[in-house]
Design an enzyme around this catalytic site. Structure first.
Site, PDB file in Angstrom:
ATOM      1  CE  LYS A  82      -4.132  -2.063   1.950  1.00 38.18           C
ATOM      2  NZ  LYS A  82      -3.758  -3.613   1.649  1.00 38.18           N
TER       3      LYS A  82
HETATM    4  C1  LIG Z   1      -4.368  -4.643   1.088  1.00 36.98           C
HETATM    5  C2  LIG Z   1      -3.413  -5.840   0.812  1.00 36.98           C
HETATM    6  C3  LIG Z   1      -3.883  -6.861   0.059  1.00 36.98           C
HETATM    7  C4  LIG Z   1      -5.200  -6.591  -0.730  1.00 36.98           C
HETATM    8  O1  LIG Z   1      -5.276  -5.879  -1.584  1.00 36.98           O
HETATM    9  P1  LIG Z   1      -6.282  -5.353  -2.582  1.00 36.98           P
HETATM   10  O2  LIG Z   1      -6.028  -4.319  -3.483  1.00 36.98           O
HETATM   11  O3  LIG Z   1      -7.329  -4.972  -1.697  1.00 36.98           O
HETATM   12  O4  LIG Z   1      -6.870  -6.505  -3.388  1.00 36.98           O
HETATM   13  C5  LIG Z   1      -3.231  -7.967  -0.060  1.00 36.98           C
HETATM   14  N1  LIG Z   1      -2.023  -8.088   0.812  1.00 36.98           N
HETATM   15  C6  LIG Z   1      -1.705  -7.125   1.577  1.00 36.98           C
HETATM   16  C7  LIG Z   1      -0.518  -7.574   2.508  1.00 36.98           C
HETATM   17  C8  LIG Z   1      -2.401  -5.987   1.629  1.00 36.98           C
HETATM   18  O5  LIG Z   1      -2.064  -5.146   2.648  1.00 36.98           O
END
Ligand SMILES: *Cc1c(COP(=O)(O)O)cnc(C)c1O
Length: 463
Positions: free
Chosen positions: A113
Site C-alpha cells: 500500500k
Molecule cells: C491490502 C492488501 C492486500 C489486498 O489488496 P487489494 O488491493 O485490496 O486486493 C493484499 N495483501 C496485503 C499485504 C495487503 O495489505
C-alpha cells in the site's frame, strides 16, 4: 483527462477533483473517460534505465494531464519513490525457472500500500496547497492501511489524518507503526470495539453532512482512483523487464490491485492473464470459477488484509463489462445489495473473465505449507499474503512466466512465518527500534459523539 462515475449520475471531473472526492456523488467510482496507451517500448526501456520514478511519471502522465504539469508530477514521483529502501523500488526476485516475486514491500510501512499512498499523500498536499485548502482525512484500519496512510501524509501541510483502529486487535507492529509517528498532523485513535465498529463510526461521520463540511472530511481508502493509478506502474515495469508475455498472480482483497493490472494490460502492457488469489474469504474465486458472486460472512485468517467479502473495486471492471453503461451497473449493484448475489450474463463472462482471469483460494493450512515449501526451496521467507499468490501461481500455471506480487514484508506477519518455518523474520533496519519508540495515541469509547468531539479537537489544533 476527465473522469466519469461507474454509476453515470455524478458530475464529470478532472484529476484533482477526483483525487479529493474519493467516492463519486452518485455512490459510484471514478474512472478515466478513455484508456490512454503506454509509451512505446523503446521509450519505456530508456525510462527504466533512469529509474522507477521516471517510468511512473511517464505512465501516469495522461491520468493527471490538465491538472498537474509534467515537471511537478515527475518531482512528486521522485520524492515518493525515494522513500523506498531498495534502489529498484519494486525488485523482481526469481524463485524458479519461470516464476518471480515482485517485492512491493520496501516502502516505509512494509506493505504494498506504500507504493500508492506515498504518492497519493504528496498529491493531496500539492493540490490542496494550490487551492489554499485543508482537509481532515478520517479512516478506519484493521492493520495495514492505517500505517501506510499515516506515513503517506505525515509530512503534509494541508492534511490532518485521524485513523481509528480497534484497540487490542491489531498486531503490535501495526499499532506502533501508527502510534510512534510524531508528526503533529497525525492522530491514531484506539476505539474500544472491532474493526467493523471503526468502519461504522467513519461512515457515520461522513453521513453527518454538517460535520463533514465543517471538518472538510476526506478519505483515501482503496476506492480512490489515485491509488489504483499508482499501482498500474509496477505491472508495466515487471512485464517489460521480462519482455512479456507475463501472467500475474495477485493476492487479492478489495480487487484494487488486480484492477490496476487489468488497466496496465488495457494500456498495452504485455500481460497474458491474471491469477486472482484469495484466502478462505473466496467470493472472487467463486465468481471467476463458477459465476457465483454471493457474499458470505467474513472469516478471520492469517492473511488479515484479504479478509474481505465484498471487493469494492470490482465495480470498475463491472462498468467495463457493461460497455460503460452506468445505469445498468448501478442497477446490478442495487440488486447485489438487496439480494446478496450478483449476476452477469454468460456472454459477458466469456468475453471479459474466461481466459483472462483464473482464481484460486488457499486456507490457512495450505498457506503455511506454501511458506514452508518456498523457504525450503529458496531460503526466502514469504508473508502469508504473498504465499497465497505463489501457491496460486504454481497450481494454475501452464508453464508461462508468472510474477507473483509480494504484498507484505514477512516481518509484518512474524507469527505465521515462524509457525511455518521456525524462523522469526527480523524487522528491517529502518524499523529495528520500533518496539522502543515512544507511543502517542488517544483512546475513545465506541461512541459517535465522543469520536466526533475528538476529531474536532485534533483538527482544530492545526486550523
Ligand atoms: C491490502 C492488501 C492486500 C489486498 O489488496 P487489494 O488491493 O485490496 O486486493 C493484499 N495483501 C496485503 C499485504 C495487503 O495489505
Amino acid at each position: 483527462m476527465r473522469y466519469v462515475s461507474t454509476r453515470g449520475q455524478a458530475p464529470v471531473l478532472g484529476f484533482a477533483d477526483v483525487l479529493l472526492a474519493g467516492l463519486a456523488r452518485d455512490g459510484g467510482l471514478y474512472v478515466p473517460e478513455s484508456w490512454p496507451r503506454l509509451p512505446e517500448p523503446q521509450v519505456l526501456a530508456g525510462l527504466r534505465q533512469q529509474g522507477y520514478a521516471e517510468v511512473a511519471a511517464a505512465v501516469m502522465a495522461p491520468f493527471v494531464s490538465g491538472d498537474i504539469d509534467d515537471e511537478t508530477f515527475t518531482r512528486i514521483c521522485r520524492e515518493a519513490y525515494a522513500e523506498f529502501r531498495h534502489p529498484a523500488v519494486v525488485p523482481l526476485v526469481q524463485i524458479d525457472s519461470t516464476q518471480w516475486v515482485q517485492e512491493l514491500f520496501h516502502g516505509p510501512t512494509l506493505a504494498f500500500k506504500d507504493v500508492a499512498l506515498q504518492l497519493v499523500g504528496r498529491l493531496f498536499d500539492h493540490v490542496l496547497g494550490k487551492r489554499n485548502e485543508h482537509v481532515t482525512i478520517v479512516g478506519a484500519t484493521s492493520g495495514d492501511t492505517g500505517p501506510a496512510a499515516i506515513d503517506g501524509v505525515k509530512g503534509c501541510e494541508h492534511v490532518d489524518i485521524v485513523i481509528l483502529y480497534p484497540a487490542g486487535r491489531t498486531s503490535e507492529v501495526q499499532r506502533r507503526q501508527m502510534t510512534t509517528v510524531q508528526a503533529p498532523n497525525v492522530h491514531a485513535i484506539a476505539v474500544d470495539g472491532t474493526f467493523d465498529d471503526c468502519q461504522d463510526l467513519v461512515k457515520a461521520m461522513f453521513n453527518d453532512v454538517a460535520f463533514r463540511e465543517r471538518m472538510n472530511l476526506s478519505a483515501i481508502n482503496s476506492i480512490n482512483w489515485a491509488r489504483v493509478m499508482a499501482q498500474v506502474v509496477y505491472y508495466v515495469t515487471a512485464s517489460h523487464a521480462l519482455s512479456g508475455p507475463v501472467a500475474f498472480s495477485v493476492p487479492t482483497g478489495n480487487f484494487g490491485n488486480v484492477l490496476a493490472g487489468w488497466i496496465a494490460q488495457r494500456m498495452g502492457a504485455p500481460i497474458s492473464r491474471f491469477m486472482v488469489a484469495s484466502n478462505t474469504n473466496d467470493i472472487l474465486t467463486r465468481f471467476i470459477t463458477a459465476g457465483d458472486m454471493s457474499a458470505r460472512d467474513v472469516v478471520a485468517t492469517i492473511s488479515p488484509s484479504m479478509d474481505i467479502q465484498v471487493s469494492s473495486n470490482f465495480e470498475r471492471l463491472l462498468f467495463e463489462m457493461n460497455d460503460r453503461d452506468g445505469a445498468v451497473t448501478a442497477e446490478q449493484l442495487q440488486r447485489f445489495r438487496t439480494t446478496g448475489s450478483l449476476r452477469v450474463e454468460p456472454d459477458q463472462r466469456s468475453q471479459w473473465i474466461e481466459g483472462n482471469f483464473s482464481a484460486f483460494a488457499s486456507d490457512d493450512t495450505a498457506t503455511l505449507a506454501e511458506i514452508a515449501r518456498v523457504y525450503r526451496e529458496t531460503s526466502m521467507l514469504l508473508d502469508p499474503h504473498t504465499a497465497i499468490g505463489t501457491a496460486a501461481a504454481r497450481l494454475i500455471t501452464t508453464g508461462e512466466q508468472v510474477v507473483t506480487l509480494g504484498t507484505a514484508h514477512p516481518a509484518k506477519f512474524p507469527d505465521a512465518v515462524e509457525r511455518a518455518t521456525g524462523v522469526r523474520p527480523a524487522l528491517p533496519a529502518h524499523l529495528a527500534d520500533l518496539m522502543s519508540r515512544p507511543e502517542r495515541l488517544r483512546s475513545v469509547p465506541c461512541d459517535l459523539v465522543a469520536v466526533q468531539r475528538l476529531v474536532s479537537e485534533v483538527a482544530r489544533i492545526r486550523s
